[in-house]
Design a protein around this motif. Sequence first.
Motif, mmCIF file in Angstrom:
data_model
loop_
_atom_site.group_PDB
_atom_site.id
_atom_site.type_symbol
_atom_site.label_atom_id
_atom_site.label_comp_id
_atom_site.label_asym_id
_atom_site.label_seq_id
_atom_site.Cartn_x
_atom_site.Cartn_y
_atom_site.Cartn_z
ATOM 1 N N HIS A 9 10.748 -2.039 -8.293
ATOM 2 C CA HIS A 9 10.577 -3.292 -9.388
ATOM 3 C C HIS A 9 9.521 -3.454 -10.359
ATOM 4 O O HIS A 9 9.486 -3.441 -11.310
ATOM 5 N N HIS A 10 8.232 -2.940 -9.775
ATOM 6 C CA HIS A 10 7.246 -2.930 -10.289
ATOM 7 C C HIS A 10 6.196 -1.992 -9.586
ATOM 8 O O HIS A 10 6.227 -1.797 -8.347
ATOM 9 N N VAL A 11 5.432 -1.314 -10.325
ATOM 10 C CA VAL A 11 4.084 -0.518 -9.574
ATOM 11 C C VAL A 11 2.745 -1.216 -10.290
ATOM 12 O O VAL A 11 2.691 -1.334 -11.481
ATOM 13 N N THR A 12 1.792 -1.411 -9.334
ATOM 14 C CA THR A 12 0.679 -1.994 -9.977
ATOM 15 C C THR A 12 -0.669 -1.170 -9.653
ATOM 16 O O THR A 12 -0.650 -0.826 -8.331
ATOM 17 N N ALA A 13 -1.299 -0.523 -10.450
ATOM 18 C CA ALA A 13 -2.376 0.261 -10.358
ATOM 19 C C ALA A 13 -3.774 -0.182 -10.961
ATOM 20 O O ALA A 13 -3.635 -1.300 -11.393
ATOM 21 N N HIS A 220 -2.281 0.595 -6.664
ATOM 22 C CA HIS A 220 -2.631 -0.595 -5.862
ATOM 23 C C HIS A 220 -1.470 -0.805 -4.684
ATOM 24 O O HIS A 220 -1.619 -1.142 -3.791
ATOM 25 N N HIS A 221 -0.248 -1.064 -5.476
ATOM 26 C CA HIS A 221 0.734 -1.271 -4.592
ATOM 27 C C HIS A 221 2.246 -1.022 -5.203
ATOM 28 O O HIS A 221 2.227 -0.915 -6.476
ATOM 29 N N VAL A 222 3.216 -0.857 -4.403
ATOM 30 C CA VAL A 222 4.662 -0.543 -4.906
ATOM 31 C C VAL A 222 5.377 -1.811 -4.832
ATOM 32 O O VAL A 222 5.606 -2.158 -3.430
ATOM 33 N N ALA A 223 6.022 -2.221 -5.744
ATOM 34 C CA ALA A 223 7.088 -3.591 -5.586
ATOM 35 C C ALA A 223 8.614 -3.219 -5.552
ATOM 36 O O ALA A 223 8.877 -2.290 -6.546
ATOM 37 N N TRP A 224 9.236 -3.472 -4.708
ATOM 38 C CA TRP A 224 10.487 -3.203 -4.367
ATOM 39 C C TRP A 224 11.627 -4.305 -4.798
ATOM 40 O O TRP A 224 11.359 -5.386 -4.524
ATOM 41 N N VAL A 258 6.506 -10.858 -1.544
ATOM 42 C CA VAL A 258 6.186 -10.929 -0.233
ATOM 43 C C VAL A 258 5.497 -9.421 0.091
ATOM 44 O O VAL A 258 6.176 -8.429 -0.620
ATOM 45 N N TYR A 259 4.343 -9.447 0.512
ATOM 46 C CA TYR A 259 3.612 -8.377 0.733
ATOM 47 C C TYR A 259 3.558 -7.773 2.018
ATOM 48 O O TYR A 259 3.329 -8.515 2.893
ATOM 49 N N PHE A 260 3.377 -6.476 2.377
ATOM 50 C CA PHE A 260 3.059 -5.900 3.775
ATOM 51 C C PHE A 260 2.806 -4.568 3.490
ATOM 52 O O PHE A 260 3.012 -3.915 2.477
ATOM 53 N N PHE A 268 3.227 -2.435 0.314
ATOM 54 C CA PHE A 268 4.279 -2.598 -0.509
ATOM 55 C C PHE A 268 4.488 -4.142 -0.767
ATOM 56 O O PHE A 268 4.053 -4.933 -0.151
ATOM 57 N N GLU A 269 5.280 -4.331 -1.815
ATOM 58 C CA GLU A 269 5.587 -5.834 -2.019
ATOM 59 C C GLU A 269 7.432 -5.861 -2.338
ATOM 60 O O GLU A 269 7.807 -4.782 -2.790
ATOM 61 N N LEU A 270 7.936 -7.052 -1.783
ATOM 62 C CA LEU A 270 8.986 -7.312 -2.098
ATOM 63 C C LEU A 270 9.163 -8.251 -3.547
ATOM 64 O O LEU A 270 8.260 -9.052 -3.307
HETATM 65 ZN ZN ZN Z 1 2.996 -6.762 -7.575
#
Ligand code: ZN
Length: 317
Positions: A9-13, A220-224, A258-260, A268-270
């Motif tokens: 979905h997105h990647v945040t850095a 920072h996180h990877v969103a799916w 949702v983060y986990f 990860f994030e949904l």
């Molecule tokens: Zn995000």
Amino acid sequence: MKTSVHGLHHVTAIAGDAQENLDFYVGIMGMRLVKKSVNQDAPDTYHLFFADAVGNPGTDLTFFPWPAMPPAKLGIGFTVEVPFAVTRGSLAYWQERFAQTKVAFEKIETRFEEKVLPFKDPHGLQLALVETDDARQFVPWEASPVPSAHQLRGMHAVRLWERALQPTEMLLTQIMGFSHIGTEAGWHRYGVDGGASGKIVEVKELPQERRGQWGTGGVHHVAWRVKDSAEEMTLRNAIVQAGLWPSEQIDRFWFKSVYFKEPGGVLFELATDGPGFERDEKLAQLGEQLILPPWLEPQRQSIEAALPPLEMPRTQM
Ligand code: ZN
């Protein structure tokens, strides 16, 4: 019931200076700034979203510019590279553009029969361009300094380092809908919904490696992607059943999240496909104004005063 995500979905850095970040992703990489907002948990920091012309899910690389942070340390439990998709034949264009704009890049590699050009952004984030014929949900941006044929089609994959492969593989294959596609040079490739470009994660097991640390130039996180709120909550429930600790569903205004932490420690994030970035700005004006979610709007004056000024880059042809 079989649960699944549907690709990136997105990647945040984390970036250093916000202006340098904007100049690189718009001025050199030719992406569109589709949203200029603030970190909803720390509104004295920008949140910049770079994507295709319309902010399609899967095209969006976002940044928190935190110039005071020390550089990230690569290590296990960390996303170590974000490869982007380009069309076949584009790497020659990019080698020349990087040479002209003084962006350091490495030799072209072959990975899983794909041609890959690795390079870094100005704050040390490891990126790559991967030639692919796979169809992508992508709208070229007319005002980009990069011709539409060579623009970034979205994120191709993410690459993770883990201390142990097996717990992460269990989550990917049993909860998130991935299957194992292949292994090459220690990298295990998993794909979801057929495993085309944008639906790939690659994991390397490095039992002796130190733990990675967030900082500038780090992910920072990877969103799916999930289709909607109902699918997100079904997946959240499966993640709880698997013994992990997801956050509550959080309304990010442009999508619900949702983060986990996956078992190896990568955040990860949904994220739902909708409502999307046109919820609060017209398509033609995306990214022009500082956009705040409605609940931060009453504090606009003090938020704007705390942010460093940011100018649209002089694009480099
Ligand atoms: Zn995000």
